[in-house]
Structure formats: structure tokens, C-alpha cells
Motif scaffolding. Structure first.
Motif, short mmCIF file in Angstrom:
data_model
loop_
_atom_site.label_atom_id
_atom_site.label_comp_id
_atom_site.label_asym_id
_atom_site.label_seq_id
_atom_site.Cartn_x
_atom_site.Cartn_y
_atom_site.Cartn_z
N GLU A 220 8.47 6.07 7.80
CA GLU A 220 9.24 5.21 6.91
C GLU A 220 8.80 3.75 7.01
N GLU B 8 0.88 -1.18 0.00
CA GLU B 8 0.00 0.00 0.00
C GLU B 8 0.91 1.22 0.00
N PRO B 9 0.75 2.08 -1.00
CA PRO B 9 1.58 3.29 -1.01
C PRO B 9 1.34 4.08 0.28
N ARG B 10 2.41 4.63 0.82
CA ARG B 10 2.33 5.35 2.08
C ARG B 10 2.63 6.82 1.87
N ALA B 11 1.90 7.68 2.53
CA ALA B 11 2.21 9.11 2.47
C ALA B 11 3.42 9.37 3.36
N LEU B 12 4.14 10.44 3.06
CA LEU B 12 5.36 10.77 3.80
C LEU B 12 5.10 10.87 5.30
N GLU B 13 3.95 11.48 5.65
CA GLU B 13 3.66 11.69 7.09
C GLU B 13 3.36 10.39 7.83
N GLN B 14 3.14 9.29 7.08
CA GLN B 14 2.90 8.00 7.74
C GLN B 14 4.21 7.35 8.20
#
Ligand code: FES
Length: 250
Positions: free
Chosen positions: A135, A127-133
Motif C-alpha cells: 500500500e 508511479e502506478p504500483r502493482a498490488l504486490e508492491q
């Protein structure tokens, strides 16, 4: 500290200037050399002092960028990591085998770039992750599973060494398959299903006849032959799981 000039060496260099030469030929120069001089420095000496038209690739001079691959006395080497002190009297420097020549020691890399792209050498996350989620985290053991294969610098020495690349230019080849295995082995990746068709294709891993010379010439200890074998194993496993209706890939 630069050592004093103490002897000279005859260097035969492959020349090919497509606008004037019908075929590649060898040109010989005598180069003064020092104990710490690399083959790349000898080529630079020729370019600076004897013939400014000589063409060759290089960048980092530290075995990192992978751009300076040539054949030295018939063996694929990084010219920046190969030293004249290991040769005496005369050496021959040619363009990497198994590639078309663009000019002198510069090869045409287009076919390799296409092969590299075909293995999708990047992380395809579940699942692609947003930066704020934050590393993607890994344990040391998870990193160990692919670390060796991530050392590849795409220098193409393994393609020049591979007899199957010479016989079948479409063969996807050792470095691309090593990178395919590197990403398939990464716990953050879920893209094996997209890459495995490359392994099983006619031009894929089963073209490899396990000679192993690719791993011998690799300047970074990547061991592409092992990666190719593991990719073959994964492909066979996927085939039988598919046969049993259990699916394959990650
Ligand atoms: Fe970068 Fe040799 S110049 S690897």
C-alpha cells in the motif's frame, strides 16, 4: 423508541410533473408528527398515505449518501438530518435551488457530474504500483492535510447555497473544488498539474466571491470555502512560478 403522535404540521411541498404541470407549484398536506420525525419521514408519510406520486431522493437516512438534499424554508438541508421538532406549524420543502427540476423534489444532476469528473477526483500516483508492491503509506500529518475535504458526500447543498452557481451555471462550484483540493493535498497524489487548469479556467475558482455560505450549509463540516481559497492561492503561486520559469504543480 418511537414517540407518540403529539401534533401535526402543515407541509408545503414543491410539485412539478413535467408531463402535466407548466411550472412548479406548492401543494400542502397535513402530516401527523412525532418529536423524533425527520423531514424525510414526513415526505415518506405523504408518499405512503396521501399521494404515492410524490417524488424525492433518499437512500441511507443517516446523512451519509448525500441524496436527500432539499430546501427547507429556503435553506439547503439534508431532509434525513432535519427534524420537524425544530419547526412549528408549517414548513416549506422545495427542490434544491440552482438546479433544473426533473420531477417534484428530484433535481437534474448532469452538470454537476460533468464538473466532478473534470477535477479528476481520484489519486493520480507518481508511479502506478502493482498490488504486490504494497500500500501507499502516509503519516497521520499527511492524512490530516486532506481528511476534512474527504468528508464531502456530494449532497449539493453547497451548490444550492452558492450565489455564483445561481448567476453562472458553468462555475465549477464548491464541492468539485473541495474535492480537487482534497486530491491535490494528498501526499500519494501527483495529479495537481492535470487539475490546476480547472482552477484557473474562466469557470474556475476565481468565480467564487468568498461569500462562504457553502461552508455554513455543509452538513459534514467540509468547509468548501476554505478549499476554494486554498486552490486560488495554489493557482496564483503556480502562475508566478511559471512566470519565473520554475514550473508549478506537484
Ligand atoms: Fe442519505 Fe439523507 S438519505 S444523506
Amino acid at each position: 423508541m418511537q414517540h407518540a403522535l403529539n401534533e401535526s404540521i402543515e407541509i408545503e411541498v414543491m410539485r412539478y410533473r413535467p408531463e402535466q404541470d407548466k411550472a412548479p407549484f406548492l401543494q400542502t398536506w397535513v402530516v401527523p408528527c412525532t418529536e423524533d420525525m425527520s423531514v424525510l419521514q414526513a415526505l415518506q408519510y405523504i408518499k405512503d398515505h396521501l399521494d404515492p406520486t410524490l417524488s424525492f431522493r433518499w437512500s441511507c437516512r443517516q446523512a451519509i449518501c448525500g441524496s436527500c438534499g432539499v430546501m427547507v424554508d429556503g435553506i439547503p438541508k439534508l431532509s434525513c438530518k432535519t427534524f420537524l421538532r425544530d419547526y412549528r406549524g408549517r414548513i416549506r420543502v422545495e427542490a434544491l435551488a440552482n438546479f433544473p427540476i426533473e420531477r417534484d423534489l428530484v433535481i437534474v444532476m448532469d452538470s454537476f457530474m460533468e464538473k466532478l469528473e473534470s477535477v479528476k477526483p481520484w489519486i493520480i500516483p507518481k508511479e502506478p504500483r502493482a498490488l504486490e508492491q504494497g500500500e501507499y503509506r502516509q503519516t497521520p500529518a499527511q492524512m490530516e492535510a486532506y481528511a476534512q475535504y474527504s468528508a464531502c458526500i456530494n449532497c449539493l447543498l453547497c451548490y444550492a447555497a452558492c450565489p455564483q452557481v445561481g448567476l453562472s451555471p458553468d462555475f465549477v462550484g464548491p464541492a468539485a473544488l473541495a474535492l480537487l483540493h482534497r486530491y491535490n493535498s494528498d501526499s500519494r497524489d501527483a495529479g495537481a498539474g492535470e487539475r490546476m487548469p480547472v482552477v484557473g479556467a474562466e469557470s474556475g475558482a476565481f468565480h467564487c466571491t468568498a461569500v462562504g455560505y457553502c461552508s455554513e450549509v455543509c452538513p459534514k463540516g467540509v468547509d468548501p470555502a476554505s478549499a476554494v481559497n486554498q486552490a486560488k492561492g495554489a493557482s496564483v503561486r503556480e502562475y508566478f512560478l511559471g512566470f519565473l520559469g520554475k514550473g508549478g504543480g506537484k
